[in-house]
Motif scaffolding. Structure first.
Motif, mmCIF file in Angstrom:
data_model
loop_
_atom_site.group_PDB
_atom_site.id
_atom_site.type_symbol
_atom_site.label_atom_id
_atom_site.label_comp_id
_atom_site.label_asym_id
_atom_site.label_seq_id
_atom_site.Cartn_x
_atom_site.Cartn_y
_atom_site.Cartn_z
ATOM 1 N N TRP A 21 50.905 32.970 37.487
ATOM 2 C CA TRP A 21 49.825 32.295 38.193
ATOM 3 C C TRP A 21 49.834 30.814 37.823
ATOM 4 O O TRP A 21 49.775 30.473 36.651
ATOM 5 C CB TRP A 21 48.471 32.886 37.810
ATOM 6 N N THR A 92 49.698 35.211 47.108
ATOM 7 C CA THR A 92 48.345 35.021 47.622
ATOM 8 C C THR A 92 48.324 34.437 49.029
ATOM 9 O O THR A 92 47.255 34.251 49.608
ATOM 10 C CB THR A 92 47.531 34.116 46.678
ATOM 11 N N PRO A 128 46.508 30.238 42.710
ATOM 12 C CA PRO A 128 45.138 30.724 42.866
ATOM 13 C C PRO A 128 44.728 30.632 44.339
ATOM 14 O O PRO A 128 45.122 29.681 45.032
ATOM 15 C CB PRO A 128 44.329 29.761 41.990
ATOM 16 N N PRO A 129 43.989 31.631 44.861
ATOM 17 C CA PRO A 129 43.684 31.654 46.297
ATOM 18 C C PRO A 129 43.104 30.362 46.831
ATOM 19 O O PRO A 129 43.410 29.956 47.959
ATOM 20 C CB PRO A 129 42.673 32.807 46.410
ATOM 21 N N GLU A 130 42.281 29.664 46.018
ATOM 22 C CA GLU A 130 41.680 28.410 46.502
ATOM 23 C C GLU A 130 42.694 27.279 46.599
ATOM 24 O O GLU A 130 42.437 26.260 47.242
ATOM 25 C CB GLU A 130 40.523 28.000 45.587
ATOM 26 N N ASP A 137 42.799 36.763 48.104
ATOM 27 C CA ASP A 137 42.789 37.374 46.768
ATOM 28 C C ASP A 137 43.849 38.468 46.714
ATOM 29 O O ASP A 137 44.124 39.141 47.707
ATOM 30 C CB ASP A 137 41.418 37.989 46.472
ATOM 31 N N SER A 206 34.318 42.675 41.266
ATOM 32 C CA SER A 206 34.413 41.502 42.144
ATOM 33 C C SER A 206 35.875 41.279 42.528
ATOM 34 O O SER A 206 36.778 41.534 41.725
ATOM 35 C CB SER A 206 33.856 40.251 41.456
ATOM 36 N N ASP A 208 37.763 38.623 42.835
ATOM 37 C CA ASP A 208 38.570 37.688 42.043
ATOM 38 C C ASP A 208 38.992 38.320 40.712
ATOM 39 O O ASP A 208 40.118 38.149 40.261
ATOM 40 C CB ASP A 208 37.809 36.382 41.810
ATOM 41 N N ARG A 209 38.097 39.112 40.084
ATOM 42 C CA ARG A 209 38.458 39.768 38.826
ATOM 43 C C ARG A 209 39.399 40.939 39.073
ATOM 44 O O ARG A 209 40.273 41.235 38.259
ATOM 45 C CB ARG A 209 37.193 40.247 38.105
ATOM 46 N N GLY A 211 41.672 41.011 41.161
ATOM 47 C CA GLY A 211 42.984 40.478 41.480
ATOM 48 C C GLY A 211 43.791 40.045 40.281
ATOM 49 O O GLY A 211 44.889 39.478 40.440
ATOM 50 N N ARG A 212 43.270 40.288 39.084
ATOM 51 C CA ARG A 212 44.022 39.998 37.853
ATOM 52 C C ARG A 212 44.177 41.289 37.059
ATOM 53 O O ARG A 212 44.022 42.383 37.592
ATOM 54 C CB ARG A 212 43.279 38.924 37.033
#
Length: 359
Positions: A21, A92, A128-130, A137, A206, A208-209, A211-212
């Protein structure tokens, strides 16, 4: 970045699927292709944003009167080579349908109806998606199949790389831990999960969490293989921490590492040679020790070692019968051909009955 490079090399050596990442332009693609070249592995780069689900699940075609899910050319080339490094870039930017099609590739090394050789290593990379173009995600099922490493660079790293070249870790893809070492590490992780059963599975709430890295039986198995690989290759605690935390997440990973650091257990082989040696008093340490003994006996496979292990079981049963019962069940299942029942098993009769191994 030194520890990240070494962690990546350990993961590739142990054939653990790993994802890097980092922000765009930080050299993730370059280091992976250089790693493959240094190890003599053919590298196939597959960019998620320009692929369709059929590039991973296969394109249906008629063959011999039935339907064959034909693999893409990159998969055929890896199969023909008998191994290599599959680099899944820009994960992503891959939409959910493409990520879903990747699941069997990452976990089972299967593309359509083609089974890739077991020597195909998998490395992925993602922004990172952003920071990704039209970013998504990472799906929870795909994220749980990978060890997550944060790829960061500093001004010093870049300056030294420009001056003297960017280093590539030295490693031997055939120098990985053997079955006995992996079994021992799995026994260690299993003993930890007896103490913390609430950490066996903890799906994040969630996206975002999720996705890790997060704890599941699959990711704990990857963490165990990482422990075995680091011990075998002599990697430091910082490298081990990155791999374990990358597999099961920070909270669960730090607990395992702290518990492991404070165990201070005798070597199983030493204990079997001197079964009357002093044993730990704490129940979690006894669980870990007996699990390691059973793993060692299973890997050794000889009747003599199996018979001597029952003396250790009997000693534990005098003070902690519940701990002995759990391990006795596993030890009984691994009885080698020709092994006789030792006299020490008579002391374990109540324990074996409670474990359902004796009437």
């Amino acid at each position: 970045m030194e520890f990240e490079r070494e962690a990546l090399a350990v993961a590739v050596t142990a054939n653990l699927p790993v994802i890097l990442w980092g922000a765009p332009g930080t050299g993730k693609t370059s280091v992976v292709t250089a790693l493959g070249a240094a190890a003599g592995l053919p590298v196939e780069v597959v960019v998620g944003s320009i692929r369709e689900p059929s590039d991973f699940s296969g394109l249906p075609v008629l063959r011999d009167g039935g339907t064959w899910f034909a693999p893409p050319r990159w998969a055929e080339r890896l199969a023909a080579e008998g191994g290599g490094l599959l680099f899944l870039d820009e994960l992503t930017t891959a939409p959910p349908a493409v990520q879903a099609a990747m699941l069997r590739v990452v976990l089972e090394r299967t593309v359509g109806d083609l089974a890739l050789p077991g020597e195909v290593r998998i490395v992925a990379a993602a922004n990172p998606p952003e920071q990704a173009a039209d970013g998504w995600d990472l799906s929870a099922p795909l994220a749980n199949r990978l060890i997550h490493l944060d790829w960061t660079v500093s001004a010093e790293d870049i300056a030294e790389g420009f001056a003297g070249g960017f280093p590539v870790p030295e490693f031997d893809v055939k120098g990985t831990a053997g079955p006995a070492a992996v079994a021992g590490a799995q026994a260690l992780v299993g003993a930890f999960l007896r103490v913390r059963p609430d950490l066996v599975l903890a799906v994040p709430d969630s996206p975002d969490r999720a996705g890790r890295g997060w704890p599941s039986p699959r990711s704990w198995e990857m963490a165990a293989r990482a422990v075995a690989a680091c011990e075998h290759m002599g990697a430091g605690e910082a490298v081990l921490a990155k791999l374990v935390l990358g597999a099961v997440g920070e909270a669960a990973g730090f607990e395992l590492l702290s518990w492991r650091r404070n165990l201070d257990l005798p070597d199983p082989q030493t204990l079997l040679n001197n079964p009357q040696a002093r044993l730990p008093e704490r129940l979690d340490r006894l669980h870990a020790l007996l699990a390691a003994v059973v793993a060692y006996v299973h890997a050794d496979g000889t009747a003599d070692t199996w018979e001597r292990a029952w003396t250790v079981m009997a000693q534990v049963a005098r003070t902690a019968p519940d701990v002995a019962a759990a391990s006795a069940r596993s030890l009984a299942r691994s009885r080698p051909e020709g092994a006789s029942l030792p006299d020490s098993m008579l002391e374990l009769a109540p324990v074996l009955r409670s474990a359902g191994l004796m009437r």
